[in-house]
Design an enzyme around this catalytic site. Sequence first.
Site, short mmCIF file in Angstrom:
data_model
loop_
_atom_site.label_atom_id
_atom_site.label_comp_id
_atom_site.label_asym_id
_atom_site.label_seq_id
_atom_site.Cartn_x
_atom_site.Cartn_y
_atom_site.Cartn_z
CE LYS A 26 -9.28 22.86 6.40
NZ LYS A 26 -10.73 23.37 5.85
NE ARG A 96 -12.03 25.00 9.61
CZ ARG A 96 -12.42 25.98 9.60
NH1 ARG A 96 -11.83 27.02 8.86
NH2 ARG A 96 -13.68 26.24 9.62
N GLY A 105 -11.55 15.15 11.06
CA GLY A 105 -11.76 14.95 12.50
C GLY A 105 -10.80 14.71 13.39
CG MET A 107 -4.71 16.03 13.46
SD MET A 107 -3.39 16.45 12.20
CE MET A 107 -4.27 16.57 10.69
NE ARG A 352 -13.49 17.31 2.07
CZ ARG A 352 -13.09 17.10 3.23
NH1 ARG A 352 -12.32 17.05 3.96
NH2 ARG A 352 -14.53 16.91 3.74
CG HIS A 469 -9.90 -23.54 5.39
ND1 HIS A 469 -11.40 -23.76 5.55
CD2 HIS A 469 -9.51 -24.33 4.08
CE1 HIS A 469 -11.59 -24.81 4.67
NE2 HIS A 469 -10.54 -25.18 3.86
CB SER A 778 1.61 -21.23 -11.24
OG SER A 778 0.51 -20.43 -10.69
CB CYS A 845 -2.32 -19.49 -8.69
SG CYS A 845 -1.14 -20.61 -8.00
CE1 TYR A 865 -1.82 -17.77 -14.28
CE2 TYR A 865 -0.45 -18.08 -16.24
CZ TYR A 865 -1.05 -18.47 -15.01
OH TYR A 865 -0.69 -19.72 -14.42
#
Lengths: 894, 894
Positions: A26, A96, A105, A107, A352, A469, A778, A845, A865
Amino acid sequence: MSKWVYGFGGGRAEGRADMKNLLGGKGANLAEMANLGIPVPPGFTIPTEVCTYYYSNGNTYPAALIEQVAEALNRVEEIMGAKFGDAANPLLVSVRSGARASMPGMMDTILNLGLNDVSVEGLAKRSGDARFAYDSYRRFIQMYSDVVLGVEHHHFEDILEEAKTDRDITLDTELTADDWKKVVGKYKDKVLAQLGAPFPQDVHDQLWGAVGAVFGSWMNQRAITYRRLHDIPEIWGTAVNVQAMVFGNMGDDCCTGVCFTRDPSNGDNDFYGEFLVNAQGEDVVAGIRTPQQLTKHGRELQRSDLPSMEEVMPEVFRELNAIRHKLEAHYTDMQDMEFTVQQKRLWMLQTRTGKRTTNAALKIAVDMAREGLITRKEAIGRIDPAALDQLLHPTLDPKAERNLLARGLPASPGAASGKVVFSAEDAEAWVKDKKEQVILVRIETSPEDIGGMHVSQGILTTRGGMTSHAAVVARGMGTPCVAGCGEVRVDYAAKTLKVAGRVVSEGDVITIDGGTGEVFLGAVPTVQPELTGDFATLMEWVDTIRILKVRANAETPTDAATARKFGAEGIGLCRTEHMFFAPERILAVREMILAANEKGRRTALAKLLPFQRQDFTDLFNIMQGLPVTIRLLDPPLHEFLPHTDAEIDEIAAAAGVEPDAVKARNASLHESNPMLGHRGCRLGITYPEIYEMQARAIFEAAVQVSRETGRTVTPEIMIPLVGAKKELDILKASIDKVALAVFEESAYQLKYMVGTMIELPRAALLAGQIAESAEFFSFGTNDLTQTTFGMSRDDSGPFLEVYRAKGIYEHDPFAQLDQAGVGELVKIASERGRAARPGLKLGICGEHGGDPSSIAFCQSVGLDYVSCSPYRVPIARLAAAQAALGDAKGSGMH
Amino acid sequence: MSKWVYGFGGGRAEGRADMKNLLGGKGANLAEMANLGIPVPPGFTIPTEVCTYYYSNGNTYPAALIEQVAEALNRVEEIMGAKFGDAANPLLVSVRSGARASMPGMMDTILNLGLNDVSVEGLAKRSGDARFAYDSYRRFIQMYSDVVLGVEHHHFEDILEEAKTDRDITLDTELTADDWKKVVGKYKDKVLAQLGAPFPQDVHDQLWGAVGAVFGSWMNQRAITYRRLHDIPEIWGTAVNVQAMVFGNMGDDCCTGVCFTRDPSNGDNDFYGEFLVNAQGEDVVAGIRTPQQLTKHGRELQRSDLPSMEEVMPEVFRELNAIRHKLEAHYTDMQDMEFTVQQKRLWMLQTRTGKRTTNAALKIAVDMAREGLITRKEAIGRIDPAALDQLLHPTLDPKAERNLLARGLPASPGAASGKVVFSAEDAEAWVKDKKEQVILVRIETSPEDIGGMHVSQGILTTRGGMTSHAAVVARGMGTPCVAGCGEVRVDYAAKTLKVAGRVVSEGDVITIDGGTGEVFLGAVPTVQPELTGDFATLMEWVDTIRILKVRANAETPTDAATARKFGAEGIGLCRTEHMFFAPERILAVREMILAANEKGRRTALAKLLPFQRQDFTDLFNIMQGLPVTIRLLDPPLHEFLPHTDAEIDEIAAAAGVEPDAVKARNASLHESNPMLGHRGCRLGITYPEIYEMQARAIFEAAVQVSRETGRTVTPEIMIPLVGAKKELDILKASIDKVALAVFEESAYQLKYMVGTMIELPRAALLAGQIAESAEFFSFGTNDLTQTTFGMSRDDSGPFLEVYRAKGIYEHDPFAQLDQAGVGELVKIASERGRAARPGLKLGICGEHGGDPSSIAFCQSVGLDYVSCSPYRVPIARLAAAQAALGDAKGSGMH
């Protein structure tokens, strides 16, 4: 002397937008606007450094602060031509908070500070509105007493209620100046009674009380919780902004409002906003009065009867619209602004970067790049990869009514409704026989539930975390899932679930939102995703930037097709065990497990071979020559065995043994820690015939598809859970032998690779040796995380929450790769592997393959990859591009 | 040209004793004896390199070998004055294997080679004994046909039987020269019939056939199995020794025997041996005739009626005795020799370092050091640390009869008899109420069985390996244990065990030998160990050499006292959870677990505090100021909960809750992989009050003992399962707070340390950070091995055997530290830890702390101490000294 105060206003400022770390968002933007010549009420910022000082020096301030504040306040008085606490023309200020990251909101804020029994009269005279002045005074007393003095809100509400009852009225607006004056008196009495001291009349005392309260609010419970949820470090601290008050409630030539430079909900390049005539900011927030649209276009879209600002205050509107363009061009991003008009004069209170929906973010980024406001690379950097997820799944219709039942973890995005069933078998039966749509509700799921999970619209579990799972499988399938919904109690016998006294029975309809973790009673309508042109455009740009390849974890034809649709460049992990649970196969699998000897196992495996070959034929056909990495059987055999008496009888009959023999085999296969047990390549070593069958299926399928399509398939066979080079050597020799046999039988040759998962710390450390035999690595970072931390994914729920709350782990290491520990092993393995075999292909993976910060890490250690579930492929593509641009944030863990 | 043959004999040789790798043990020592001027029959050695060549070149020989063998054979002929295959004076040879390490009876041997239809007549003439010549010929045909030609033994036995039946006699010795001649004829016919080719008459064909058979026997199944069991690499290969035959069976001036330079059973410096007049070596081995003692002293000791060699062949005996002294002085170790006397002429056939009992080894090493034959350091190097174990426990009386029931793993040494019981409760009841001695038989044991295990004479389990719970706890207690006895089936309901059709019921007596893994029916008498003066002497020498300190893992007063008796220099691991299972405590522990909130837990913990304080008071008193490392609670809470209905009812009543609540808590605490679950410091983080109670007990006890004894206690508090510095920080802060409180309450101050286990790969990698907070590290290599390998100690049995058989792991990594993987983590952690905190105290407290090869590794990475179970302390002291001397063998694992 240190600089502890930064002034702004009157066309100039001591701060700048890029001083956000010091001044907070701010404060920095107020300074920036002042420098741009945009009208902001003058004020000053006490920077975050003072907050840090405050907390590391026993809640005291630097010595020079008081003097610097006084000087800055003088400048504000000069600019405003008013004096703080003055009886004739008092300056009022707001106080503020303003942290580096937005914490809306969380603080404290104080408005109208500077009013006391004397200055309130000055305000009344200057504004010509005594009612306004005393209303402001009582608002100030109430807010200040609550926030700074700790006198609770309800005391004042009671007095106000009483005043209205006395006058027999219901609305605040019906109270007169005199009424407010009396209320003010009673408010002050209440403060005196509660505290034994009068409400402070010295305006400087008021100011310092408010500043202390704002700094103090940095450590309130709400703020602490918010920071934890949003990964904001405590050390950042907050700044305090003291700013001259302007009033949007001094008459009908006043107003206040909020606006966005573009439409934050769909991204259209329309000026969008709302305002209220003769009102203060809090009135907009309170939502008591219906706000008016900023533009005529907006009013028409909303079919509103209330006139727009463009229509009622055309001049001020033009000024605001000019500022809109100036700010967006200056910040090169969509702005969220607050303004107040006091007696026809426009004041900007805040600007902002505006929050927006993911759809809007996409459109704005692509539009701005096309407009030339930003580059394509910047456009790519503007999109949060994780947020893309919500574009790829159905969502709840935002306008629909809903009846919240419970809240769990948002384990797999998307929303779905269906009838509740409590077992995988029931799910399959209901879908197949009754043609119903079902939601599968389980305490937790296991691999044998796969069939039921597949046919369900959504999955709800009461236990397990984001990487349980159910969660992992559901994300892989793109099925909505709410996991770990602990408040729900499932009774399998009664076929009911209970939550807070409410009972839901089998067949009742519920709706789950896997994006929020919410569970609703009844059906809530959903909205289907549209992968708009902007999405496609951005993805095209992304693919020109990224270096990392993106593959998908997929084993079914559906998954593989989805993966291709989302742009996967191959399959990085095909888990063959998932193929073994279909009803026509599981019997042969169990027969194999129950066989007394190798001959018996081979007989059972021969029955599986045609199924398995068809699996790979399908995959190879769908992937059209793209690489497919197939992991040989991984889970312990007991996962395939039945546990109910009926099932045991069935398999015993089929295998020609006594049910007791099945039970005995169950018992002999029982493991204390199956995660660390007889699984992975340990199965291949002890039962070579299993991997031989799988290798044969792969090669036969590869030969068939290559021959039929003329497109050569190059299978990549992956051995799981390797911990020693010799394991790989033995299994590779056996695979090579099968390959040779198949090639001879079919009179057809093709290339293939044999590689390994690196998912044990020992494998990472011995990667140099292993790479002598492995043609690719992998990284199975799920298991590598479990073993490196000594922490079971399934069992860590009860303590991981406490760990995060206490700041031991900043992130769930199963969701975001732990770079310090697991990451070092990945790095060691990559280096040692490549040293032994230059050009060794490296991929990941685990679940982390779809996590943006982990993808950045993968790029930094030189992987080739990442592989993730099909629905995360676009996310991974974007994250990979951001990683290539160096935009991604690093992950920290202590 | 390469040298492929090494000759010896005639007072000189081409080889030496230190060429054992090339010539094998037998060949090297024959060469050495020849060089020393000791009479050995001349011969030559084909070295191990030829074996390696043979196997890497498709079972062929180097080109030059045939010529070099021919030359060497010529030299032998010259020395012996005989000719190979000669009709008049034939040279006969033996062909024997000879590997680098002794592999008795594993490979093939051929004697009397060089006999054929012609040379047998020559032998008959030269020896003047046709019967001897034809007996030798038929022995040769039988042996050669069996070993080289593959005609099975029984064919020849049948012919021999027939010949005896025809003559109506029973003993071989009754057959005449003519009988043998006929038998030879039939033998040759049988060979022709079986093979379609005659028995080879060309003596050179005979020789090459035998050489090939010996090389071939390197890869026979027996040899492969033996090598695996004794860690002998296949690549070493075997040598072949071809040596002139000498005969101990050519009359009463001939004999053959074996002897030791000292008594191998007790180590006394007495010439010890046996011989047979007019016999061949195989007759000694066959054991048909009773051998005579070598010395008069020996004859008297044995109360033998047969005269000694010293008495009947005094000259030859003197010659042999001189050789005895010469060889022992030369080799500076006790020798095991074979000799033959042919017509009064002494020939030494073999010398090698003799095997001996551990008692004898101790005595011989100490005596030789005192005699000045070796140094004290050499004496220390002569004792196998692992073998010491058998000196510290009772053993079965070797003379007692025994009725073998089953065989399991030798999990904890010592022998014990007792009545069979099938539960820990029964064990306690039988011992307490019936005053019985019991053997506890379980499928497997768990921590709640501790009480029953403690009172039992021995423990037998049917499941689990060398490092299962039963094995580890039993070794710690010094209680004999046979684990993983898979052939035994336990029926808890019937209270019986069955093995191969035999049933043993509760109350029946069995005996177990934890040193061999054997289980016997009935009581077998045992012999108590004597820690002789030699043991004490060696241990004194050991302590002057070693650098590593040796501590013990101990928690009970008994264990601590045993540890001190065996020379422990402190306690390296006191596992506090073992203290929670006693009946008067477990109820409070369960109450704590079942409590609804922190207050309830604190109430229950307050009941445990006095017990826990007393535990530490006892330990500190016993250890008299030596360091005591106390590990705070480690196992998951569910290990403490009851599982039977009766117990559940009891605890429910005590805790004032419904039994269903207990069951629900049981269910909620259930874990899929408890090893990776909510345990270790994770308990301390989530339930800080548990560690607070333990810390208070430690400090109160330390203050009390310090004050009472005037000997300051310095407790070392150890946090288990740390994976992140912040875990330690939080817990250390809490411990420091408790310490401060206790010191203030008691007006007494003392020093203490807070350190951590390093037992997770992540902890090892982040050791630099962790050492900033930890004052010491103790490597928990059990868990570190489990996590690094991703392999559960309890579940690895089924595949670890296969792994060892396939050569994937040369050793059980739970018994012998895996230096390549786990070892690297230990090294990394040591280096990073010491870099962050110079002088950081480092120790190891896993099972590996008592394993000699692992101890050598600990020394090499710079640890300060090892900690092991009390009964292994002497072993560790010796191994530490050997490590300091650089004598210990390294561990290899691929």
